[in-house]
Design an enzyme around this catalytic site. Structure first.
Site, PDB file in Angstrom:
ATOM      1  CB  SER A 189      -0.880  -0.020   1.250  1.00 31.85           C
ATOM      2  OG  SER A 189      -1.336   1.278   1.561  1.00 31.85           O
ATOM      3  NE  ARG A 190      -0.735   5.307  -4.137  1.00 30.13           N
ATOM      4  CZ  ARG A 190      -1.417   6.058  -4.979  1.00 30.13           C
ATOM      5  NH1 ARG A 190      -0.816   6.655  -5.958  1.00 30.13           N
ATOM      6  NH2 ARG A 190      -2.711   6.227  -4.839  1.00 30.13           N
ATOM      7  CD  GLU A 241      -6.259   0.441 -10.782  1.00 29.66           C
ATOM      8  OE1 GLU A 241      -5.212   0.577 -10.122  1.00 29.66           O
ATOM      9  OE2 GLU A 241      -6.966   1.418 -11.106  1.00 29.66           O
ATOM     10  CD  GLU A 276      -3.419   2.586 -14.301  1.00 28.34           C
ATOM     11  OE1 GLU A 276      -3.865   2.726 -13.129  1.00 28.34           O
ATOM     12  OE2 GLU A 276      -4.015   3.033 -15.306  1.00 28.34           O
ATOM     13  CD  GLU A 277      -2.638  -0.299  -7.771  1.00 30.63           C
ATOM     14  OE1 GLU A 277      -2.582  -1.375  -7.137  1.00 30.63           O
ATOM     15  OE2 GLU A 277      -3.541   0.536  -7.605  1.00 30.63           O
ATOM     16  NE  ARG A 320       0.514   0.970  -5.926  1.00 35.41           N
ATOM     17  CZ  ARG A 320      -0.386   1.110  -4.960  1.00 35.41           C
ATOM     18  NH1 ARG A 320      -0.239   0.475  -3.819  1.00 35.41           N
ATOM     19  NH2 ARG A 320      -1.443   1.864  -5.137  1.00 35.41           N
TER      20      ARG A 320
END
Length: 140
Positions: free
Chosen positions: A31-32, A57, A60-61, A109
């Protein structure tokens, strides 16, 4: 400012592959805000299916490139510590073929491959732990 609690729909991906020994491993991301381990997840773009949102997602993450199952694997809900909103995540399985060298959230991340039993133990959300435990019986 509207502070009323609301339900927010999200899509997420359990990203998996087999390691060199044939063991199932799962990619978790931090988690950021808290660094707690979870799966890539986030909002739907207008008109986007849950499987397409899960694929987007995951890229991207976590830079994940792979095949997403269009069938929903399951769902879980959670609440962020700092929010009254309740998040409902529709989860898809995503078989990972490659991790991109560059992706939008690469520098913000952490990510790590976990053996399935360790992922079940270390995932932050109880509902996600339940889904991961169901992966043991899934025909992957």
């Amino acid at each position: 400012m509207n502070t009323a609690a609301r339900d927010i729909q999200q899509a997420g991906a359990i990203c998996y592959r087999r390691d060199g020994n044939g063991e199932l491993v799962v990619l978790l991301i931090g988690s950021r805000r808290t660094g707690r381990w979870g799966v890539p997840k986030g909002h739907f773009d207008p008109g986007e299916s849950s499987s397409a949102a899960a694929r987007r997602e995951a890229f991207e993450e976590a830079g994940v490139i792979g095949t997403v199952d269009t069938d929903v694997f399951g769902s879980f809900s959670y609440q962020k510590d700092s929010s009254t909103h309740r998040y409902h995540v529709t989860v898809h399985l995503l078989r990972v073929y490659e991790i991109a060298t560059e992706f939008p959230e690469k520098t913000i991340r952490k990510q790590k491959w976990f053996p399935l039993k360790v992922a079940i133990r270390d995932a932050a959300q109880p509902g996600l732990r339940v889904l991961l435990s169901q992966l043991e019986a899934a025909p992957l």
